[in-house]
Design a protein around this motif. Structure first.
Motif, PDB file in Angstrom:
ATOM      1  N   VAL A 224       0.829  -1.210   0.000  1.00  0.00           N
ATOM      2  CA  VAL A 224       0.000   0.000   0.000  1.00  0.00           C
ATOM      3  C   VAL A 224       0.863   1.259   0.000  1.00  0.00           C
ATOM      4  O   VAL A 224       0.666   2.154  -0.823  1.00  0.00           O
ATOM      5  N   ALA A 225       1.828   1.342   0.922  1.00  0.00           N
ATOM      6  CA  ALA A 225       2.549   2.598   1.101  1.00  0.00           C
ATOM      7  C   ALA A 225       4.065   2.451   1.096  1.00  0.00           C
ATOM      8  O   ALA A 225       4.775   3.386   1.492  1.00  0.00           O
ATOM      9  N   GLY A 226       4.609   1.313   0.665  1.00  0.00           N
ATOM     10  CA  GLY A 226       6.058   1.130   0.639  1.00  0.00           C
ATOM     11  C   GLY A 226       6.746   2.111  -0.297  1.00  0.00           C
ATOM     12  O   GLY A 226       6.197   2.486  -1.335  1.00  0.00           O
ATOM     13  N   ASP A 227       7.967   2.538   0.083  1.00  0.00           N
ATOM     14  CA  ASP A 227       8.690   3.533  -0.721  1.00  0.00           C
ATOM     15  C   ASP A 227       9.645   2.908  -1.736  1.00  0.00           C
ATOM     16  O   ASP A 227      10.364   3.620  -2.440  1.00  0.00           O
ATOM     17  N   GLY A 228       9.682   1.577  -1.821  1.00  0.00           N
ATOM     18  CA  GLY A 228      10.545   0.926  -2.794  1.00  0.00           C
ATOM     19  C   GLY A 228      11.986   0.774  -2.352  1.00  0.00           C
ATOM     20  O   GLY A 228      12.795   0.220  -3.091  1.00  0.00           O
ATOM     21  N   LYS A 231      12.135  -2.613   0.059  1.00  0.00           N
ATOM     22  CA  LYS A 231      10.793  -3.171   0.180  1.00  0.00           C
ATOM     23  C   LYS A 231      10.037  -2.904  -1.116  1.00  0.00           C
ATOM     24  O   LYS A 231      10.468  -2.063  -1.928  1.00  0.00           O
ATOM     25  N   PRO A 232       8.911  -3.573  -1.379  1.00  0.00           N
ATOM     26  CA  PRO A 232       8.127  -3.271  -2.577  1.00  0.00           C
ATOM     27  C   PRO A 232       7.634  -1.829  -2.568  1.00  0.00           C
ATOM     28  O   PRO A 232       7.535  -1.192  -1.516  1.00  0.00           O
ATOM     29  N   ARG A 233       7.307  -1.303  -3.752  1.00  0.00           N
ATOM     30  CA  ARG A 233       6.780   0.054  -3.851  1.00  0.00           C
ATOM     31  C   ARG A 233       5.256   0.006  -3.851  1.00  0.00           C
ATOM     32  O   ARG A 233       4.638  -0.617  -4.720  1.00  0.00           O
ATOM     33  N   GLY A 234       4.641   0.643  -2.864  1.00  0.00           N
ATOM     34  CA  GLY A 234       3.193   0.639  -2.747  1.00  0.00           C
ATOM     35  C   GLY A 234       2.534   1.584  -3.731  1.00  0.00           C
ATOM     36  O   GLY A 234       3.137   2.542  -4.211  1.00  0.00           O
ATOM     37  N   PHE A 235       1.248   1.342  -4.013  1.00  0.00           N
ATOM     38  CA  PHE A 235       0.573   2.179  -5.007  1.00  0.00           C
ATOM     39  C   PHE A 235       0.341   3.609  -4.519  1.00  0.00           C
ATOM     40  O   PHE A 235       0.165   4.512  -5.320  1.00  0.00           O
ATOM     41  N   LEU A 236       0.390   3.857  -3.197  1.00  0.00           N
ATOM     42  CA  LEU A 236       0.249   5.226  -2.703  1.00  0.00           C
ATOM     43  C   LEU A 236       1.533   6.038  -2.885  1.00  0.00           C
ATOM     44  O   LEU A 236       1.508   7.263  -2.736  1.00  0.00           O
ATOM     45  N   ASP A 237       2.653   5.369  -3.198  1.00  0.00           N
ATOM     46  CA  ASP A 237       3.927   6.074  -3.332  1.00  0.00           C
ATOM     47  C   ASP A 237       4.090   6.728  -4.699  1.00  0.00           C
ATOM     48  O   ASP A 237       4.996   7.536  -4.893  1.00  0.00           O
ATOM     49  N   TYR A 238       3.228   6.395  -5.650  1.00  0.00           N
ATOM     50  CA  TYR A 238       3.339   6.968  -6.994  1.00  0.00           C
ATOM     51  C   TYR A 238       2.703   8.361  -7.030  1.00  0.00           C
ATOM     52  O   TYR A 238       1.789   8.667  -6.251  1.00  0.00           O
ATOM     53  N   GLU A 239       3.177   9.184  -7.940  1.00  0.00           N
ATOM     54  CA  GLU A 239       2.624  10.530  -8.081  1.00  0.00           C
ATOM     55  C   GLU A 239       1.167  10.450  -8.521  1.00  0.00           C
ATOM     56  O   GLU A 239       0.805   9.679  -9.415  1.00  0.00           O
ATOM     57  N   MET A 240       0.328  11.265  -7.874  1.00  0.00           N
ATOM     58  CA  MET A 240      -1.095  11.310  -8.216  1.00  0.00           C
ATOM     59  C   MET A 240      -1.442  12.659  -8.827  1.00  0.00           C
ATOM     60  O   MET A 240      -0.979  13.702  -8.350  1.00  0.00           O
ATOM     61  N   VAL A 241      -2.270  12.632  -9.859  1.00  0.00           N
ATOM     62  CA  VAL A 241      -2.708  13.851 -10.535  1.00  0.00           C
ATOM     63  C   VAL A 241      -4.213  13.772 -10.732  1.00  0.00           C
ATOM     64  O   VAL A 241      -4.806  12.690 -10.729  1.00  0.00           O
ATOM     65  N   ALA A 242      -4.851  14.936 -10.905  1.00  0.00           N
ATOM     66  CA  ALA A 242      -6.274  14.959 -11.217  1.00  0.00           C
ATOM     67  C   ALA A 242      -6.519  14.132 -12.469  1.00  0.00           C
ATOM     68  O   ALA A 242      -5.714  14.150 -13.410  1.00  0.00           O
ATOM     69  N   ASP A 243      -7.611  13.382 -12.486  1.00  0.00           N
ATOM     70  CA  ASP A 243      -7.830  12.434 -13.564  1.00  0.00           C
ATOM     71  C   ASP A 243      -7.853  13.105 -14.938  1.00  0.00           C
ATOM     72  O   ASP A 243      -7.466  12.490 -15.931  1.00  0.00           O
ATOM     73  N   ALA A 244      -8.270  14.361 -14.996  1.00  0.00           N
ATOM     74  CA  ALA A 244      -8.289  15.070 -16.278  1.00  0.00           C
ATOM     75  C   ALA A 244      -6.879  15.290 -16.817  1.00  0.00           C
ATOM     76  O   ALA A 244      -6.688  15.459 -18.023  1.00  0.00           O
ATOM     77  N   SER A 245      -5.864  15.280 -15.939  1.00  0.00           N
ATOM     78  CA  SER A 245      -4.470  15.497 -16.346  1.00  0.00           C
ATOM     79  C   SER A 245      -3.662  14.206 -16.325  1.00  0.00           C
ATOM     80  O   SER A 245      -2.428  14.240 -16.323  1.00  0.00           O
ATOM     81  N   TRP A 246      -4.344  13.063 -16.306  1.00  0.00           N
ATOM     82  CA  TRP A 246      -3.647  11.791 -16.164  1.00  0.00           C
ATOM     83  C   TRP A 246      -2.710  11.526 -17.340  1.00  0.00           C
ATOM     84  O   TRP A 246      -2.991  11.871 -18.489  1.00  0.00           O
ATOM     85  N   GLU A 247      -1.568  10.917 -17.028  1.00  0.00           N
ATOM     86  CA  GLU A 247      -0.630  10.426 -18.039  1.00  0.00           C
ATOM     87  C   GLU A 247       0.040   9.182 -17.494  1.00  0.00           C
ATOM     88  O   GLU A 247       0.055   8.929 -16.281  1.00  0.00           O
ATOM     89  N   TRP A 248       0.599   8.395 -18.414  1.00  0.00           N
ATOM     90  CA  TRP A 248       1.227   7.138 -18.011  1.00  0.00           C
ATOM     91  C   TRP A 248       2.370   7.394 -17.038  1.00  0.00           C
ATOM     92  O   TRP A 248       3.154   8.315 -17.214  1.00  0.00           O
ATOM     93  N   GLY A 249       2.444   6.573 -15.999  1.00  0.00           N
ATOM     94  CA  GLY A 249       3.456   6.737 -14.957  1.00  0.00           C
ATOM     95  C   GLY A 249       2.917   7.427 -13.728  1.00  0.00           C
ATOM     96  O   GLY A 249       3.596   7.498 -12.703  1.00  0.00           O
ATOM     97  N   LYS A 250       1.678   7.944 -13.816  1.00  0.00           N
ATOM     98  CA  LYS A 250       1.034   8.598 -12.681  1.00  0.00           C
ATOM     99  C   LYS A 250      -0.337   7.968 -12.463  1.00  0.00           C
ATOM    100  O   LYS A 250      -0.896   7.354 -13.370  1.00  0.00           O
TER     101      LYS A 250
END
Length: 398
Positions: A224-228, A231-250
């Protein structure tokens, strides 16, 4: 299990009655009676306890029982017998010979000894049933130190043409890759010499049950929150953007429009917005992920006909549902608060990948904690987002 399910459904009916009473008091008196609020909170806690009881009973019923003399290939039986001698009495010469023949890269006391395949499968199965994210994510077994997955960032040219029209030259696709390294996770259960001397004790079952809680807790927090880092990288550690501005990698999010809260009017509309932020191909296998506190808030939501949006499981071993989608409870998810991505929705099997390196190792240590015998048990696991379109978040922000 039937009695536990009956208790759960009865408690949910009582919860609905108490919440309806609270809402009626608010309409009549502008504020709810504190006694009604206390009653509702008490029933809510009982719902949590009874849901956990049903899940535990279902898990116990599904757990396989392994016998010490289970039939199998001759080499597997030989390895299992040698491993049991090592665990019970510390006799490692048979295991050392078997793993030398198998060209093990870490033989002997430096890296411990591989557990039998049967025991490894039991550990993986029990941890999968206990760890909420592992139970819903994609899992791949690897034999190397990391797993690399290629993906196309820009495909070949394509389009519609007439029968005799010229075709545009096809462009070379642009490829990139995501790497998921496997990190080491360990547990160190202890046993008494009396337990190890008891032939009636199933060593496979004992070891799997001893390490399951530690492995599941550590994995659950990391997925969930691992920093990589180690340990594994959790999905909360990735950059989040408003869905209207979504791009691959976020990862995209839908905002509630109110800092730290649902909107005052029609709060459930935001859940619908979250569902439809995910493409149809991922919604088919979509599910909600949230913690218990967030789920407690959502339990009170109704539709325009007065039906509760959250419904308990109709059968043991099944999750509760919200808007007809399953709900996975992960305590590592943040609670509702300012700018908190407290609710996730999507197809986690396609969105998040867990990689397990084959081989669980055990190193027997009878010296460090006399009179107890320690078993330093290690496995290698990694994880990260593999499809950034498949998961979206509801962020409690303006």
């Amino acid at each position: 299990m039937r009695e536990a399910m009956d208790e759960l459904l009865t408690s949910f009916e009582a919860f609905k009655e108490a919440n309806d009473e609270r809402l009626g008091e608010i309409e009549r008196k502008v504020a709810a009676d504190p006694l009604t609020d206390e009653k509702l909170a008490r029933i809510d806690r009982a719902l949590d306890r009874q849901t956990k009881k049903v899940e535990d009973l279902a898990l116990a019923a599904a757990r396989p029982e392994l016998g010490g003399d289970r039939a199998g290939p001759a080499a597997a039986r030989e390895h299992k017998r040698a491993f049991e001698h090592y665990v019970r009495k510390g006799e490692a010469h048979e295991l050392r010979g078997l793993e030398a023949k198998a060209l093990s890269t870490q033989p002997g006391p430096d890296g411990g000894y591989l557990v039998p395949v049967e025991t490894e499968r039991l550990i993986d199965r029990i941890v999968s049933e206990v760890s909420p994210i592992r139970a819903i994510a994609g899992v791949r077994q690897i034999g190397a130190a990391s797993y690399k997955k290629p993906f196309t960032t820009g495909g070949p040219q394509t389009g519609w043409v007439g029968e005799t029209e010229a075709r545009a030259q096809t462009a070379t696709p642009t490829l990139s890759e995501i790497e998921f390294p496997a990190m080491e996770l360990y547990a160190m259960p202890a046993a008494t010499s009396t337990l190890l001397d008891d032939a009636a004790v199933n060593i496979d079952q004992w070891l799997a049950e001893e390490v399951q809680t530690v492995f599941a807790e550590q994995e659950g927090a990391a997925f969930v929150a691992g920093d990589g880092v180690k340990k594994p990288r959790g999905f909360l550690d990735y950059e989040m953007v408003a869905d209207a501005s979504w791009e691959w990698g976020k990862l995209g999010f839908v905002a509630t429009g109110a800092a730290g809260a649902f909107p005052a009017t029609n709060p459930s509309d935001k859940l619908i917005d979250l569902i439809y932020a995910v493409k149809a191909g991922y919604r088919a296998n979509g599910r909600f992920v949230m913690n218990r506190a967030t789920q407690s808030v959502i339990r009170k939501f109704k539709d325009v006909d007065g039906n509760y949006l959250w419904q308990p499981a109709l059968a043991a071993g099944q999750p509760p549902t919200l808007l007809n989608y399953p709900v996975t409870e992960a305590e590592e998810m943040p609670s509702i608060g300012a700018n908190a991505p407290a609710i996730a929705f999507g197809d986690f099997k396609r969105g998040y990948l867990i990689v397990d390196r084959l081989g669980v190792r055990v190193l027997r240590d009878p010296y460090s904690a006399k009179p107890y015998v320690l078993f330093y048990t290690t496995k290698r696991v990694g994880g990260g987002v593999q499809n950034f379109e498949a998961i979206k978040f509801l962020k409690f922000a303006e």
